[in-house]
Design a protein around this motif. Structure first.
Motif, PDB file in Angstrom:
ATOM      1  N   UNK A  62       2.223 -31.851  28.544  1.00  0.00           N
ATOM      2  CA  UNK A  62       1.536 -32.462  29.540  1.00  0.00           C
ATOM      3  C   UNK A  62       0.125 -33.559  28.860  1.00  0.00           C
ATOM      4  N   UNK A  63       0.774 -34.364  27.406  1.00  0.00           N
ATOM      5  CA  UNK A  63      -0.716 -34.724  26.355  1.00  0.00           C
ATOM      6  C   UNK A  63      -0.511 -35.640  28.034  1.00  0.00           C
ATOM      7  N   UNK A  64      -1.832 -36.092  27.905  1.00  0.00           N
ATOM      8  CA  UNK A  64      -2.317 -37.592  28.693  1.00  0.00           C
ATOM      9  C   UNK A  64      -2.926 -38.429  27.415  1.00  0.00           C
ATOM     10  N   UNK A  65      -1.929 -39.629  27.461  1.00  0.00           N
ATOM     11  CA  UNK A  65      -2.390 -40.803  26.155  1.00  0.00           C
ATOM     12  C   UNK A  65      -2.692 -41.950  26.940  1.00  0.00           C
ATOM     13  N   UNK A  66      -3.910 -41.843  26.269  1.00  0.00           N
ATOM     14  CA  UNK A  66      -4.702 -43.180  27.091  1.00  0.00           C
ATOM     15  C   UNK A  66      -4.221 -44.595  26.024  1.00  0.00           C
ATOM     16  N   UNK A  67      -4.094 -45.838  26.837  1.00  0.00           N
ATOM     17  CA  UNK A  67      -3.354 -46.776  26.151  1.00  0.00           C
ATOM     18  C   UNK A  67      -4.540 -47.249  24.771  1.00  0.00           C
ATOM     19  N   UNK A  68      -5.175 -46.977  24.791  1.00  0.00           N
ATOM     20  CA  UNK A  68      -6.184 -47.634  23.059  1.00  0.00           C
ATOM     21  C   UNK A  68      -5.765 -46.173  21.827  1.00  0.00           C
ATOM     22  N   UNK A  69      -5.371 -45.210  22.523  1.00  0.00           N
ATOM     23  CA  UNK A  69      -4.511 -44.666  21.623  1.00  0.00           C
ATOM     24  C   UNK A  69      -3.562 -44.508  21.075  1.00  0.00           C
ATOM     25  N   UNK A  70      -2.734 -45.477  22.007  1.00  0.00           N
ATOM     26  CA  UNK A  70      -0.883 -46.243  21.406  1.00  0.00           C
ATOM     27  C   UNK A  70      -1.554 -47.794  21.003  1.00  0.00           C
ATOM     28  N   UNK A  71      -2.180 -48.309  21.562  1.00  0.00           N
ATOM     29  CA  UNK A  71      -3.123 -49.055  20.202  1.00  0.00           C
ATOM     30  C   UNK A  71      -3.671 -49.474  18.529  1.00  0.00           C
ATOM     31  N   UNK A  72      -3.794 -47.599  18.868  1.00  0.00           N
ATOM     32  CA  UNK A  72      -4.291 -47.417  17.469  1.00  0.00           C
ATOM     33  C   UNK A  72      -3.326 -47.043  16.748  1.00  0.00           C
ATOM     34  N   UNK A 122     -14.437 -50.576  15.874  1.00  0.00           N
ATOM     35  CA  UNK A 122     -13.613 -51.689  16.015  1.00  0.00           C
ATOM     36  C   UNK A 122     -12.148 -52.895  14.889  1.00  0.00           C
ATOM     37  N   UNK A 123     -11.220 -52.280  15.821  1.00  0.00           N
ATOM     38  CA  UNK A 123     -10.253 -52.860  14.662  1.00  0.00           C
ATOM     39  C   UNK A 123      -9.220 -53.251  14.981  1.00  0.00           C
ATOM     40  N   UNK A 124      -8.632 -54.478  14.301  1.00  0.00           N
ATOM     41  CA  UNK A 124      -8.055 -55.863  14.445  1.00  0.00           C
ATOM     42  C   UNK A 124      -6.860 -54.452  14.440  1.00  0.00           C
ATOM     43  N   UNK A 125      -6.242 -54.704  15.824  1.00  0.00           N
ATOM     44  CA  UNK A 125      -5.268 -53.988  16.174  1.00  0.00           C
ATOM     45  C   UNK A 125      -3.797 -54.997  16.518  1.00  0.00           C
ATOM     46  N   UNK A 126      -3.850 -56.171  15.556  1.00  0.00           N
ATOM     47  CA  UNK A 126      -2.685 -56.744  15.245  1.00  0.00           C
ATOM     48  C   UNK A 126      -2.605 -57.128  14.346  1.00  0.00           C
ATOM     49  N   UNK A 127      -1.904 -55.938  12.947  1.00  0.00           N
ATOM     50  CA  UNK A 127      -2.729 -56.566  11.062  1.00  0.00           C
ATOM     51  C   UNK A 127      -0.954 -56.215  11.270  1.00  0.00           C
ATOM     52  N   UNK A 128      -0.174 -56.927  11.107  1.00  0.00           N
ATOM     53  CA  UNK A 128       0.792 -57.109  10.394  1.00  0.00           C
ATOM     54  C   UNK A 128       0.797 -58.370   9.690  1.00  0.00           C
ATOM     55  N   UNK A 129       1.362 -58.488   8.190  1.00  0.00           N
ATOM     56  CA  UNK A 129       1.541 -59.368   7.006  1.00  0.00           C
ATOM     57  C   UNK A 129       0.853 -60.631   7.407  1.00  0.00           C
ATOM     58  N   UNK A 130       1.892 -60.814   8.676  1.00  0.00           N
ATOM     59  CA  UNK A 130       1.287 -62.700   8.964  1.00  0.00           C
ATOM     60  C   UNK A 130      -0.284 -62.625   9.236  1.00  0.00           C
TER      61      UNK A 130
END
Length: 551
Positions: A395-405, A284-292
């Motif tokens: 032909x990599x199948x990349x899931x959205x959750x991996x993009x968020x990570x 469970x991770x913070x997926x908007x971890x910019x400095x702000x």
């Protein structure tokens, strides 16, 4: 057929694209807008200085002019580095979701309507001047009757209708791109639109954001690395979120951090550790971890820590993806390219017919140039991005959750290197990940998982004999066809006998493991030795009964 009511909005978007010369950015969009170029003279005068701007900056300024929802869409698009060029992704990541605040009197009225009580009954003070304002909500300072300082996040009035209207417009643009863009199969515009819709729906539910903050706080309640403000649930609804007020400075405010006397090197190492703990320990991770959204607590000098804010975008992974990712990171740290190639296929991210030697060679080609640099100069995030881009050729199948990570990893590394430009991220991350995996897949944790699942197994155990009998009966029916060769009949009979024997041993192994779990769970002090013997016997039964391929 596209609704006629969307036509004015679409024309406005196209006019802005023309004004910022975004019909010439390449990648096929120039061909997509070519039939409408006759509208360019009516689009208005281009902003001054636009001729010297790069395409990413022009895209960012256009999104800002189009309004808050397009800013949100640009922020989501910036995470899809597998779909858009890096320069545009970098520019869109700088989009700031800031708009003028709405009147404080309206905010007070919304709070009273949501909480079903006067503001004076909920708070001893409520500041109608907003502390911060964004496209979805704004934040006000307040004080509880017991003296504790809080912040109250309030959804903008009428925001649901405006978002529904703008989302329809963005979806119409996505449909146009899907139909006319020459690279639509790679960009997948409708998938991007779906991600924007999902993110906006989550941000419209402040109770969901409060639940995310509460879980993250519970995960780090013990320790000195991350502080998460407490949620005041009695003053929280879907439209209002009340949080403990926290104080700190942005993680990129180096002058303030140095003035406080905080060890930035130590703080940077904590930031890297926090990422791997959130992803691989807690899932469970913070997926908007910019400095702000990541502050530093300047009151904690001896034991510095971060403060997390804004929990509207959180990420998690399926358990299988979590395991495969962890193993991939370990293989990457140890430069085991063959292992990386096989893991991608075993995880199901690539077709089973991919040639592993070719994939291994491609991974080596990407990674080896990085390892010629000092480890302190190697970016894991940058390397992961390039690996994903290379893997798309297979032909990599990349899931959205991996993009968020991937986006979160980029943010965390950015924060770490801002605090300490010489940080050796590999040296910090490798032992943390190995420790987490060692604990996660230890014998003790495995027994704990077995004990947790034992009630479910016991519930379904009475059905097992019938299921095994039905399986064997169906298998037997398949061998009763007429076969001309007697030798083949004998071979099939032998296979059937082997199958029944394997099933029997595997069933016995399952029963023994359940017994071991119960013995350990019901009598942990006295049931240790019987549980261990039953567990070993169960594993041996599985080993003996596991079906083997005929030579």
């Amino acid at each position: 057929m596209m609704p006629v009511r969307l036509a004015p909005g679409l024309l406005r978007v196209i006019a802005v694209l023309f004004r910022y010369r975004l019909d010439d950015v390449g990648g096929g969009s120039d061909r997509m807008l070519a039939p409408l170029r006759w509208l360019r003279p009516f689009a208005g005068k281009p902003p001054s200085g636009i001729e010297g701007m790069d395409r990413g900056t022009r895209m960012r300024l256009a999104m800002t002019e189009l309004g808050p929802i397009f800013v949100k869409a640009g922020q989501v698009l910036s995470t899809r580095r597998d779909l858009i060029p890096p320069d545009i992704a970098d520019a869109l990541s700088l989009l700031q979701d800031q708009v003028p605040p709405f009147p404080g009197g309206e905010a007070r009225a919304i709070v009273e309507r949501e909480l079903r009580m006067p503001v004076t009954e909920a708070f001893s003070s409520f500041d109608e001047t907003a502390l911060a304002s964004a496209s979805i909500a704004q934040v006000h300072a307040a004080t509880l009757h017991d003296g504790r300082a809080v912040v109250v996040k309030v959804l903008r009035p009428g925001i649901e209708k405006r978002i529904a209207r703008d989302v329809n417009l963005i979806r119409a643009l996505g449909e146009l791109a899907q139909r006319w863009h020459p690279n639509a199969d790679k960009i997948r515009p409708l998938d991007v639109v779906a991600e924007v819709e999902k993110m906006l729906a989550n941000e419209l539910d402040l109770q969901r954001e409060g639940a995310s903050a509460s879980l993250l706080r519970r995960n780090f309640i013990i320790g000195d690395d991350l502080y998460v403000p407490e949620v005041h649930w009695e003053f929280t609804t879907q439209g209002v979120l009340t949080l403990e007020r926290v104080y700190g400075v942005s993680a990129d405010d180096i002058a303030a951090i140095d003035a406080a006397g905080i060890d930035r090197k130590r703080l940077a190492e904590k930031g890297v550790r926090l990422f791997y703990e959130q992803v691989f320990r807690d899932n469970f991770f913070h997926a908007d971890a910019h400095p702000g959204n990541i502050w530093v607590d300047t009151a904690r000098v001896g034991e510095p820590r971060f403060i997390a804010l804004d929990f509207g975008i959180m990420g998690s992974l399926p358990e299988a993806d979590q395991y495969w990712l962890a193993e991939n990171f370990i293989a990457l740290f140890e430069r085991d390219y063959a292992r990386i190639a096989s893991l991608h296929v075993e995880a199901g991210w690539m077709p089973a017919n991919v040639r592993l030697d070719e994939l291994e060679a491609a991974v080596r080609t990407v990674c080896e140039p990085y390892f010629t640099r000092p480890l302190s100069q190697i970016s894991i995030a940058e390397l992961v991005v390039k690996l994903f881009q290379t893997a798309r050729q297979f032909e990599l199948t990349l899931q959205p959750q991996l993009i968020l990570l991937q986006k979160t990893l980029l943010n965390i590394e950015g924060v770490g290197r801002t605090l300490d430009p010489d940080i050796d991220i590999w040296a910090v991350a490798h032992p943390v990940l190995k420790r987490i995996l060692r604990e996660r897949y230890s014998l003790r944790n495995t027994l704990k998982q077995l004990r947790r699942r034992a009630p479910q197994w016991l519930h379904t155990a009475p059905e097992l004999p019938e299921l095994v009998h039905a399986f064997l009966r169906e298998g037997g029916r398949g061998t009763h066809r007429m076969v001309a060769d007697p030798a083949e009949l004998a071979l099939r009979a032998d296979d059937s006998q082997r199958t029944r024997r394997s099933m029997a041993f595997c069933l016995l192994g399952g029963v023994l493991l359940v017994c071991a779990t119960l013995a350990f769970g019901l009598k942990p002090q006295n049931g240790g030795w019987p549980a261990a013997v039953a567990a070993v016997a169960g594993v041996l039964a599985f080993v003996v009964g596991w079906p083997r391929r005929r030579r």
